[in-house]
Design an enzyme around this catalytic site. Structure first.
Site, PDB file in Angstrom:
ATOM      1  N   ASP A 404       0.858  -1.179   0.000  1.00  0.00           N
ATOM      2  CA  ASP A 404       0.000   0.000   0.000  1.00  0.00           C
ATOM      3  C   ASP A 404       0.897   1.231   0.000  1.00  0.00           C
ATOM      4  O   ASP A 404       2.088   1.144   0.329  1.00  0.00           O
ATOM      5  CB  ASP A 404      -0.887  -0.030   1.240  1.00  0.00           C
ATOM      6  CG  ASP A 404      -1.784   1.189   1.345  1.00  0.00           C
ATOM      7  OD1 ASP A 404      -2.313   1.620   0.311  1.00  0.00           O
ATOM      8  OD2 ASP A 404      -1.928   1.711   2.457  1.00  0.00           O
ATOM      9  N   ARG A 600      -1.601  14.900  -2.423  1.00  0.00           N
ATOM     10  CA  ARG A 600      -2.932  14.297  -2.566  1.00  0.00           C
ATOM     11  C   ARG A 600      -3.932  15.421  -2.824  1.00  0.00           C
ATOM     12  O   ARG A 600      -3.979  16.395  -2.072  1.00  0.00           O
ATOM     13  CB  ARG A 600      -3.312  13.528  -1.312  1.00  0.00           C
ATOM     14  CG  ARG A 600      -2.391  12.356  -1.027  1.00  0.00           C
ATOM     15  CD  ARG A 600      -2.530  11.892   0.411  1.00  0.00           C
ATOM     16  NE  ARG A 600      -3.869  11.436   0.729  1.00  0.00           N
ATOM     17  CZ  ARG A 600      -4.282  10.177   0.609  1.00  0.00           C
ATOM     18  NH1 ARG A 600      -3.445   9.257   0.164  1.00  0.00           N
ATOM     19  NH2 ARG A 600      -5.510   9.830   0.946  1.00  0.00           N
ATOM     20  N   ARG A 776      -5.592   3.925  -8.547  1.00  0.00           N
ATOM     21  CA  ARG A 776      -7.050   3.917  -8.603  1.00  0.00           C
ATOM     22  C   ARG A 776      -7.613   2.506  -8.443  1.00  0.00           C
ATOM     23  O   ARG A 776      -8.567   2.115  -9.109  1.00  0.00           O
ATOM     24  CB  ARG A 776      -7.540   4.503  -9.929  1.00  0.00           C
ATOM     25  CG  ARG A 776      -7.110   5.939 -10.212  1.00  0.00           C
ATOM     26  CD  ARG A 776      -7.716   6.917  -9.229  1.00  0.00           C
ATOM     27  NE  ARG A 776      -7.674   8.286  -9.720  1.00  0.00           N
ATOM     28  CZ  ARG A 776      -7.942   9.347  -8.986  1.00  0.00           C
ATOM     29  NH1 ARG A 776      -8.252   9.196  -7.712  1.00  0.00           N
ATOM     30  NH2 ARG A 776      -7.900  10.557  -9.499  1.00  0.00           N
ATOM     31  N   LYS A 782      -6.967  -5.043  -5.164  1.00  0.00           N
ATOM     32  CA  LYS A 782      -5.635  -5.325  -4.631  1.00  0.00           C
ATOM     33  C   LYS A 782      -5.457  -6.828  -4.427  1.00  0.00           C
ATOM     34  O   LYS A 782      -4.434  -7.418  -4.805  1.00  0.00           O
ATOM     35  CB  LYS A 782      -5.421  -4.590  -3.307  1.00  0.00           C
ATOM     36  CG  LYS A 782      -5.304  -3.077  -3.425  1.00  0.00           C
ATOM     37  CD  LYS A 782      -5.043  -2.457  -2.064  1.00  0.00           C
ATOM     38  CE  LYS A 782      -4.895  -0.944  -2.158  1.00  0.00           C
ATOM     39  NZ  LYS A 782      -4.589  -0.325  -0.858  1.00  0.00           N
ATOM     40  N   ASP A 802      -1.375  -0.970   6.080  1.00  0.00           N
ATOM     41  CA  ASP A 802      -1.632  -0.470   7.430  1.00  0.00           C
ATOM     42  C   ASP A 802      -3.099  -0.259   7.729  1.00  0.00           C
ATOM     43  O   ASP A 802      -3.453   0.026   8.870  1.00  0.00           O
ATOM     44  CB  ASP A 802      -0.903   0.868   7.635  1.00  0.00           C
ATOM     45  CG  ASP A 802      -1.556   1.993   6.862  1.00  0.00           C
ATOM     46  OD1 ASP A 802      -1.901   1.781   5.682  1.00  0.00           O
ATOM     47  OD2 ASP A 802      -1.724   3.079   7.431  1.00  0.00           O
TER      48      ASP A 802
END
Length: 1117
Positions: A404, A600, A776, A782, A802
């Protein structure tokens, strides 16, 4: 429920709960097995313990004998009970098997006691009303569906309940869900306005007769659909009204709830499914090897049994005067009995004691990880934690890491850095502490509310906010203060509790710029605008989810105007704008610039809503909200209608800094031939720039254009076979003007075969690249990407994350690592290993993982070697004992050989072996490749080990046999048991010396142990062992066997040392060649290294030696 013979796609809404009516719920039954029935509404008693005092022994034994190895050993023990075929005492196998079953049984019992303790830790809560209208104290297990429960601060919620009211304004209720999803931030739940206003006393609670109709019990933790019917009115219920079992009440003095689901019907218990046990490659290989050894054992026993039949017939014909001894048996019968006798005799070659030692080695190696101070994060007092004790060796074989980004590679500490408002970019870093001091005095509310100081400030923005002359800026800051789900506590200062660090950063930014979020009730939000307190009425909250990628709030301001404030991803906000003018174009350019700086981004927009439009929309919203079927779909349609024709206010840019040591860690992992893939939900530009910042991507990587990709895809589709696998539809980015725009490409239409070809192309390309960045992507995607690589490449994968959105990926990978970050502990709770920082991954893999793999492999090699070296002499002895399955060794020696006499050396290898130090392991990450290629233990190594053990047993047996054939010692030692002791001593010392060549420890302790215990090896002839081991002639025979067995191994070790084939020398040579080769390649082929950049689809390379692919929008097939 069925329609036209087909099951309906929606859930059945047949769960009816009546408040304060236990008798109604007790009358319903449901079938669960054949004609048996049980209560439809479960009680709240939950038994989490697997065993009790009566069931532990039978149930645990039943579970353990699901292992085929244990069943085999019991079968052999049963064979030993038949005197006609028994060749060994029954205890030779029963003793080690009992040890193994006892160790595993105690481990299971301890684990069960821990889980049982959790279920009993809290049980007293107030339940009512009773017959007199007052609450009474009861245990958790006595709570029933329909009861009204009173909870106090710090209580755990005992069942899934509908929140009726609380002591907080507007019946808000603050809960902590750390025991459910690992999130440590507070969340709020809110009661219906009707129950909040009416249920104000115990008498009103006792008279409450509401009826809840909702979906049947299910495992959807974040979803609930139902209605409350009360006093002729119907009220909509969703997950925001529900308190789940396991939540903890925080910052709320008292609340009341109606029990909807109890016991095993509660959502948390519905999610307590079995987790699939992960097995390492060595585990799987060992299962196959044990089967191979067993088959070889059967073939050997069969051959020896056939030979015994022929020998018996020949012996009977040659010695007819002994016919009386064979008159009740035939050679065939004797061969049959000898077959089972040899099966029993050779059964100890199956390494049962290996499993006992395995358990201990895995456990201690896990402790080494837990005790490593180099992986201890002192700032937050978080050590590394090995949550699984059976996967350590697989840490040394990882080929792909799926990571991640937010909170894993980055710190997940959000800092508001820049913004673009009405065509102007704000955000400078030149200002001094004096400017900071001056800026805080621009309005008197700042210090009073005790805000945190920002990393961001722009004097131009501060002055513009103070003047309050720009309506767009005013609406921008107002949106930041209103459009969120943050909760606030006022202690000495305002304390915000946010669901995500992003939201907290935005609210803090608004506060520091004079727009302070002060309070929230069920239908109002109060803020301070440049010192002026204003209260907005909340008309509707349009929630955020991963599909909408935005959230909105519909409010009525103090002047009576209705406005919609929306924030979300640029891709969804920009397409819903009323117009696209110069400011909008400039904002898009600013978004690209922010993304290039790894920030971001969010877009902010608003619009004014007329009273007529709102009244029509509100009526439809209420109708949709009370639907039981398709409620979510209808609400999404309404939200879509409202969020149109927006006016763009601007964009925000938030920085999420890299964790310390991330670039260095990724570089080391790449040198260790470990490919790192980053899977993130961020936009492509942000993901790319994070890739450059952490050195996953480098400047010499070239981005291929779409035309080349299309040609490559078409060529692959022509070449590939339609039998190959599946990939999902998506999009490719095409270069255009400023950056990229999405373009539908290679959509898998038609048959599934075409999709199979695309998947094959994706797997082949992506796995040939040095790194992959998927942007995205959703949590489910995932996991699909991890599964794709596991399925097609048979590679060992590791996933690290996490947050709760990483749990699927962590569970899917062969190894799951959780980061103890700011997004709670759910990732840690579902992981195999827990770390505090991503940088600790290098030590976990390159040091502990490699050491664990090395230790387990050497342990297996030496274990098999010592087993074959010591016990294959039984086979050679059969050739000289008439194939009669006569045991060469005494029973206790066979029972203790693996678990006592030779345990110390192999256990030392399994616990303490280090070929190089931890420092050298990190200095030479290329050493890690050995584990990826299975070089230390494979079928070839096993074959060599088998031949080595057989040759040792042959030498030990026949040297002793030659010595005892025509000669005896000075004390006339020449009996059968003295011969057995000589062979055993020769084999044992050869094994000890062989293993000690890899140990820095002396083996004198083990030799002395054998010497002290050896007199007890034989009880048939008194002092046979002592006589043999004190005879000089026998000792010379033992010494000769030892020299013959160890000279070849010592010669090979010496040769490797002289020729520079030690581990460190080999790595230095490879490293030098790699550097020279890389430099030569760059001189001869500049620009050959390419980067593949894809968003939603794969960009395929031309001729390239080192590629990187960036993909995103990978959707389910």
């Amino acid at each position: 429920m069925r329609a036209c013979g087909y099951p309906l796609a929606f859930p059945a809404f047949t769960w009816e709960v009546r408040a304060n009516d236990r008798n109604y719920h007790m009358q319903f039954k449901k079938k669960f097995a054949l004609c048996l029935t049980k209560k439809k509404y479960a009680g709240n008693a939950i038994k989490t313990a697997k065993y009790n005092i009566f069931t532990f022994l039978p149930l645990n034994l039943y579970e353990q004998f699901h292992r085929m190895a244990n069943v085999y050993f019991v079968f052999v023990i049963l064979l030993q009970t038949f005197p006609e075929i028994s060749t060994l005492p029954w205890y030779t196998l029963l003793f080690p098997l009992s040890c193994l079953l006892t160790i595993r049984g105690l481990r299971d019992l301890i684990d069960d006691i821990v889980s049982m303790g959790w279920s009993e830790r809290l049980w007293v809560l107030g339940v009512g009303p009773g017959g007199d209208g007052h609450f009474r104290w009861q245990k958790w297990r006595d709570i029933c569906v329909g009861d009204i429960v009173r909870l106090r601060k710090e209580n755990f919620v005992p069942a899934d309940m509908l929140l009726l009211c609380s002591s907080e304004p507007s019946s808000l209720c603050y809960v902590e869900t750390a025991d459910i999803d690992g999130e440590t931030n507070l969340k709020f739940r809110q009661a219906l306005l009707a129950t909040h206003q009416e249920l104000v006393s115990e008498e009103s609670m006792a008279a409450f007769d509401g009826r809840v109709i909702c979906e049947e019990p299910n495992s959807r933790m974040h979803s609930f659909t139902g209605t409350l019917e009360w006093r002729g009115e119907t009220y909509s219920l969703d997950s925001e009204r529900i308190l789940l079992r396991g939540c903890k009440l925080r910052n709320t003095d008292v609340c009341y709830g109606l029990v909807i689901y109890a016991g095993f019907d509660s959502k948390i218990m519905r999610n307590c499914g079995k987790i699939k046990r992960k097995k390492t490659k060595l585990d799987c290989m060992m299962d196959r090897l044990v089967i191979i050894i067993f088959l070889v054992l059967l073939v050997t026993s069969l051959c020896l049994a056939v030979a015994s039949g022929f020998w018996a017939r020949m012996f009977q014909e040659k010695h007819s005067y002994l016919s009386a001894l064979y008159k009740h048996t035939t050679p065939a019968q004797q061969a049959f009995f000898n077959f089972w006798g040899f099966t029993i005799l050779l059964s100890i070659i199956i390494p049962m004691s290996m499993y006992i030692t395995f358990e201990f080695i895995y456990l201690v190696n896990s402790f080494f990880i837990n005790w490593d101070l180099e992986m201890y994060y002192a700032v937050k007092d978080i050590p590394a934690k090995a949550r699984s004790t059976s996967l350590n060796d697989q840490l040394g074989q990882i080929e792909y890491i799926f990571s991640d980004k937010t909170g894993t590679l980055t710190q997940n500490v959000m800092s508001f850095k820049k913004c673009c408002i009405n065509g102007t970019i704000y955000g400078n870093f030149w200002w001094t502490q004096q400017h900071r001091h001056n800026s805080t005095s621009l309005w008197p509310t700042a210090d009073h509310h005790g805000e945190k100081k920002l990393d961001f400030c722009d004097m131009t923005l501060l002055e513009a906010a103070r003047r309050d002359s720009d309506p767009v800026l005013r609406e921008f800051l107002r949106l930041l203060a209103l459009c969120h789900t943050v909760m606030v506590e006022e202690k000495d200062q305002l304390v915000y509790q946010a669901a995500s660090p992003d939201e907290e950063a935005l609210v803090l930014a608004a506060k520091n710029l004079g727009y302070v979020f002060l309070a929230r009730t069920q239908d109002t939000i109060t803020i301070s605008e440049l010192g002026l307190k204003r209260t907005y009425k909340v008309l509707a909250m349009l929630d955020f989810n991963s599909d909408r990628k935005r959230m909105s709030v519909l409010v009525r301001d103090p002047q009576g105007t209705i406005r919609l404030y929306t924030k979300g991803a640029d891709t969804v906000i920009l397409e819903r704008l009323q117009r696209r003018g110069p400011n909008e174009t400039f904002t898009e350019m600013a978004l690209d610039r922010f993304a290039e700086e790894t920030l971001r981004t969010l877009c902010l927009a608003s619009k004014e809503v007329s009273e007529v439009e709102y009244s029509v929309w509100s009526r439809r919203h209420h109708e949709s909200s009370v639907l039981l079927q398709d409620r979510a779909r209808e609400l999404d349609k309404l939200y879509e209608e409202m969020e149109q024709n927006l006016q763009l206010l601007g964009a925000t840019a938030i920085e999420d800094k890299l964790q310390d040591g991330v670039p260095e860690t990724i570089q080391l992992l790449k040198l260790g031939n470990i490919k790192v893939w980053v899977l993130t939900g961020d936009k492509q530009e942000t993901a790319m720039n994070i890739g450059y910042a952490c050195k996953l991507l480098t400047d010499d990587m070239e981005i291929l254009e779409e035309k080349e990709i299309r040609l490559w895809v078409r060529s692959q589709l022509r070449v590939l076979s339609p039998k190959d696998k599946i990939l999902h539809t998506g999009e490719v980015l095409k270069e255009k003007g400023r950056l990229w725009r999405r373009l539908a490409c290679c959509k898998a239409t038609g048959s599934q075969d075409r999709g199979s070809l695309v998947e094959k192309a994706f797997v082949d390309l992506a796995t040939s690249c040095q790194a992959v960045i998927c942007c995205r992507v959703t949590p489910k995607q995932k996991a699909l990407i991890v599964q794709l690589v596991k399925k097609h490449k048979k590679a060992i994968t590791l996933a690290i994350g996490d947050g709760a959105n990483d749990v699927n990926m962590i569970k899917t990978a062969d190894i799951g690592v959780g980061i103890s970050g700011l997004e709670g502990m759910q990732a840690v709770q579902c992981s195999d290993y827990a770390l505090a920082q991503f940088s600790y991954l290098q030590r976990l893999l390159l040091v502990h993982g490699r050491w664990a793999y090395l230790r387990i492999c050497k342990f297996l090699r030496y274990f098999f070697y010592k087993t074959f070296a010591g016990l294959m002499a039984q086979v050679w002895f059969a050739f000289h004992s008439g194939f009669t399955a006569q045991p060469l060794y005494e029973g206790w020696f066979l029972a203790l050989y693996n678990i006592f006499y030779t345990a110390y050396p192999v256990l030392s290898v399994g616990l303490l072996e280090q070929d190089v130090s931890a420092k050298k392991s990190l200095e030479f990450p290329e050493l890690y490749v050995i584990g990826q290629q299975d070089e230390l233990f494979n079928y070839r190594i096993f074959g060599v080990t088998l031949l080595h053990g057989v040759s040792t047993s042959l030498a030990s047996f026949y040297i002793a046999f030659w010595a005892f054939e025509d000669h005896v010692g000075s004390k006339a030692v020449g009996d059968y048991e003295s011969f057995a002791v000589t062979v055993a001593t020769s084999s044992l010392l050869s094994v000890l010396v062989e293993v000690s060549t890899d140990l820095p420890f002396p083996i004198l302790v083990q030799q002395q142990m054998f010497r002290d215990c050896s007199p007890g090896l034989s009880d048939t002839i008194p002092n046979a062992s002592l006589n043999a081991l004190t005879d000089p002639y026998v000792l010379l025979v033992v010494l000769l066997s030892l020299v013959v067995n160890t000279i070849p191994s010592l010669t090979i070790h010496l040769y490797h040392t002289i020729m520079g084939k030690t581990t460190t020398q080999q790595v230095r040579a490879v490293q030098g060649l790699a550097r020279r080769g890389s430099a030569s390649c760059q001189r001869q082929c500049p620009g050959l290294v390419r980067a593949l950049l894809v968003r939603g689809r794969v960009r395929f390379p031309r001729e390239a030696t080192a590629w990187t692919v960036v993909v995103g929008h990978v959707t389910s097939p």
